[in-house]
Scaffold this motif. Structure first.
Motif, PDB file in Angstrom:
ATOM      1  N   TYR A 199       0.883  -1.241  -0.139  1.00 40.13           N
ATOM      2  CA  TYR A 199      -0.040  -0.038  -0.089  1.00 40.13           C
ATOM      3  C   TYR A 199       0.689   1.307   0.052  1.00 40.13           C
ATOM      4  O   TYR A 199       1.895   1.382   0.960  1.00 40.13           O
ATOM      5  N   VAL A 200       0.668   2.076  -0.979  1.00 36.68           N
ATOM      6  CA  VAL A 200       1.208   3.354  -1.048  1.00 36.68           C
ATOM      7  C   VAL A 200       0.349   4.582  -0.977  1.00 36.68           C
ATOM      8  O   VAL A 200      -0.665   4.847  -1.340  1.00 36.68           O
ATOM      9  N   ASP A 201       0.601   5.277   0.409  1.00 38.82           N
ATOM     10  CA  ASP A 201      -0.460   6.391   0.808  1.00 38.82           C
ATOM     11  C   ASP A 201      -0.166   7.503  -0.235  1.00 38.82           C
ATOM     12  O   ASP A 201       0.957   7.661  -0.757  1.00 38.82           O
ATOM     13  N   ARG A 202      -1.241   8.261  -0.154  1.00 37.46           N
ATOM     14  CA  ARG A 202      -1.123   9.678  -0.669  1.00 37.46           C
ATOM     15  C   ARG A 202      -0.081  10.302  -0.350  1.00 37.46           C
ATOM     16  O   ARG A 202       0.176  10.448   0.821  1.00 37.46           O
ATOM     17  N   GLY A 203       0.806  11.039  -1.317  1.00 35.17           N
ATOM     18  CA  GLY A 203       1.901  11.912  -0.985  1.00 35.17           C
ATOM     19  C   GLY A 203       3.189  11.175  -0.769  1.00 35.17           C
ATOM     20  O   GLY A 203       4.336  11.540  -0.495  1.00 35.17           O
ATOM     21  N   MET A 204       3.105  10.031  -1.289  1.00 30.72           N
ATOM     22  CA  MET A 204       4.399   9.346  -1.434  1.00 30.72           C
ATOM     23  C   MET A 204       4.683   8.650  -2.590  1.00 30.72           C
ATOM     24  O   MET A 204       5.071   7.511  -3.137  1.00 30.72           O
ATOM     25  N   GLU A 205       4.442   9.437  -3.726  1.00 28.43           N
ATOM     26  CA  GLU A 205       4.436   8.861  -5.021  1.00 28.43           C
ATOM     27  C   GLU A 205       5.688   9.336  -5.826  1.00 28.43           C
ATOM     28  O   GLU A 205       5.585   9.779  -7.116  1.00 28.43           O
ATOM     29  N   GLY A 206       6.695   9.761  -5.104  1.00 32.96           N
ATOM     30  CA  GLY A 206       7.805  10.492  -5.751  1.00 32.96           C
ATOM     31  C   GLY A 206       8.850   9.088  -6.063  1.00 32.96           C
ATOM     32  O   GLY A 206       8.637   7.986  -6.250  1.00 32.96           O
ATOM     33  N   ASN A 207      10.120   9.724  -6.291  1.00 36.18           N
ATOM     34  CA  ASN A 207      11.256   8.855  -6.690  1.00 36.18           C
ATOM     35  C   ASN A 207      11.490   7.708  -5.572  1.00 36.18           C
ATOM     36  O   ASN A 207      11.888   6.743  -6.092  1.00 36.18           O
ATOM     37  N   PHE A 208      11.385   7.976  -4.492  1.00 37.99           N
ATOM     38  CA  PHE A 208      11.507   7.199  -3.121  1.00 37.99           C
ATOM     39  C   PHE A 208      10.511   6.020  -3.478  1.00 37.99           C
ATOM     40  O   PHE A 208      10.948   4.903  -3.389  1.00 37.99           O
ATOM     41  N   SER A 209       9.362   6.040  -3.741  1.00 36.16           N
ATOM     42  CA  SER A 209       8.391   5.306  -3.800  1.00 36.16           C
ATOM     43  C   SER A 209       8.590   4.459  -5.088  1.00 36.16           C
ATOM     44  O   SER A 209       8.463   3.301  -5.189  1.00 36.16           O
ATOM     45  N   ARG A 210       8.954   4.807  -6.245  1.00 36.55           N
ATOM     46  CA  ARG A 210       9.246   4.012  -7.441  1.00 36.55           C
ATOM     47  C   ARG A 210      10.437   3.344  -7.311  1.00 36.55           C
ATOM     48  O   ARG A 210      10.349   2.240  -7.960  1.00 36.55           O
ATOM     49  N   SER A 211      11.456   3.972  -6.924  1.00 37.86           N
ATOM     50  CA  SER A 211      12.446   2.974  -6.618  1.00 37.86           C
ATOM     51  C   SER A 211      12.256   1.802  -5.700  1.00 37.86           C
ATOM     52  O   SER A 211      13.183   0.912  -5.641  1.00 37.86           O
TER      53      SER A 211
END
Length: 308
Positions: free
Chosen positions: A72-84
């Motif tokens: 689960y990826v919460d809103r506000g965490m969709e940047g490069n950190f999340s992708r990598s």
């Protein structure tokens, strides 16, 4: 080989010269069937030579859970950190014959439960969960964990002589907002800086500009903004430009969790780049109960550009 390109039971049966049912009995090690040692060895050799992988549903029935891991990826965490992080998690799971299912944003509890009941996942993970639970970072976190990456941002500004710094925050209460702010405040304390000011930079553009103008009027001593992420940093840059202020001369701005858009702004946005692929791999191994194999988090880095 099957039309999909995936090796099937029929392919193994054809290669070993036995029936599809016999292959199934051998590969499932069915104790109710009496199959000669020679036949078993022939089937196993054919399966190995062809690279046969048993179907996940069949294994799920035997193991009591599927080979699916849910993130689960919460809103506000969709940047490069999340992708990598997702990339590392997905690749590590695949190496151990598991599949990743990613759910973005808010999901109603009843919907979530229906999904979990249907797929019976091996594990359920939530990105950043340990910090969103109010986790107090230990010294390892301050060396190369999420706290250390947050501290990079404040330390960079301090190295450039900024002592009065503000955190520019989103206009939605993202799960990690308080954790990020807490890490930044602790970083400032460790550097001997005054507590960070904080304010929200909302959408749309006019509202963001008004918020920055009001903040500047009330806190003229602040010379640098550390933004929650690159999106908030770019909103701040736009607001400062609308107010006729110079960046970084009148106000320095640094983003966090680099996106491609920062390099396209004017001035180009300084930011913190975080590669979380190893964190994803660590999470995968933890979920599967596999030895970590010496893997350890890697500290992020400052992307130096013109805004700070």
């Amino acid at each position: 080989m099957g039309r999909s390109g995936r090796v099937t039971l029929s392919d193994v049966a054809k290669a070993s010269g036995v029936s599809r049912a016999t292959v199934s009995f051998v590969l499932n090690d069915d104790p109710r069937q009496t199959i000669s040692t020679a036949t078993r060895e022939r089937v196993m050799e054919a399966a190995q030579d062809l690279g046969y992988v048993p179907h996940g549903i069949a294994r799920a029935l035997r193991e009591g859970s599927s080979r699916i891991v849910v993130l689960y990826v919460d809103r506000g965490m969709e940047g490069n950190f999340s992708r990598s992080y997702v990339r590392g998690l997905d690749e590590e799971l695949a190496e151990h014959d598991h599949v990743l299912l990613v759910r973005h944003g808010y999901a109603a509890p009843e919907t979530t439960q229906k999904i979990l009941d249907a797929i019976v996942p091996r594990a359920v993970l939530r990105l950043g969960e340990v910090y969103m639970r109010g986790h107090e970072p230990d010294e390892q976190d301050w060396e190369n964990g999420f706290a250390a990456n947050a501290a990079l941002q404040i330390g960079y500004l301090a190295e450039r002589g900024h002592t009065r710094i503000a955190m520019a925050l989103p206009d939605h209460d993202f799960p990690l907002t308080e954790a990020r702010l807490g890490f930044a405040q602790e970083a400032a304390r460790r550097l001997g800086l005054p507590p960070l000011e904080r304010f929200v930079v909302p959408r749309p553009r006019a509202a963001g500009t008004a918020a920055v103008e009001a903040f500047r009027a009330a806190h003229s001593e602040v010379t640098a903004l550390a933004a929650f992420d690159d999106d908030i940093a770019l909103r701040s840059l736009t607001a400062l430009k609308d107010l006729g202020l110079r960046v970084p001369e009148d106000m320095a701005v640094i983003g966090f969790d680099e996106t491609e858009y920062g390099s396209l702004s004017s001035p180009a946005l300084s930011t913190v780049h975080i590669d979380a692929e190893i964190l994803g791999r660590l999470a995968a191994r933890g979920a599967l109960g596999i030895d970590l194999g010496g893997l350890a988090p890697v500290l992020g880095r400052i992307v130096v550009r013109a805004s700070a």
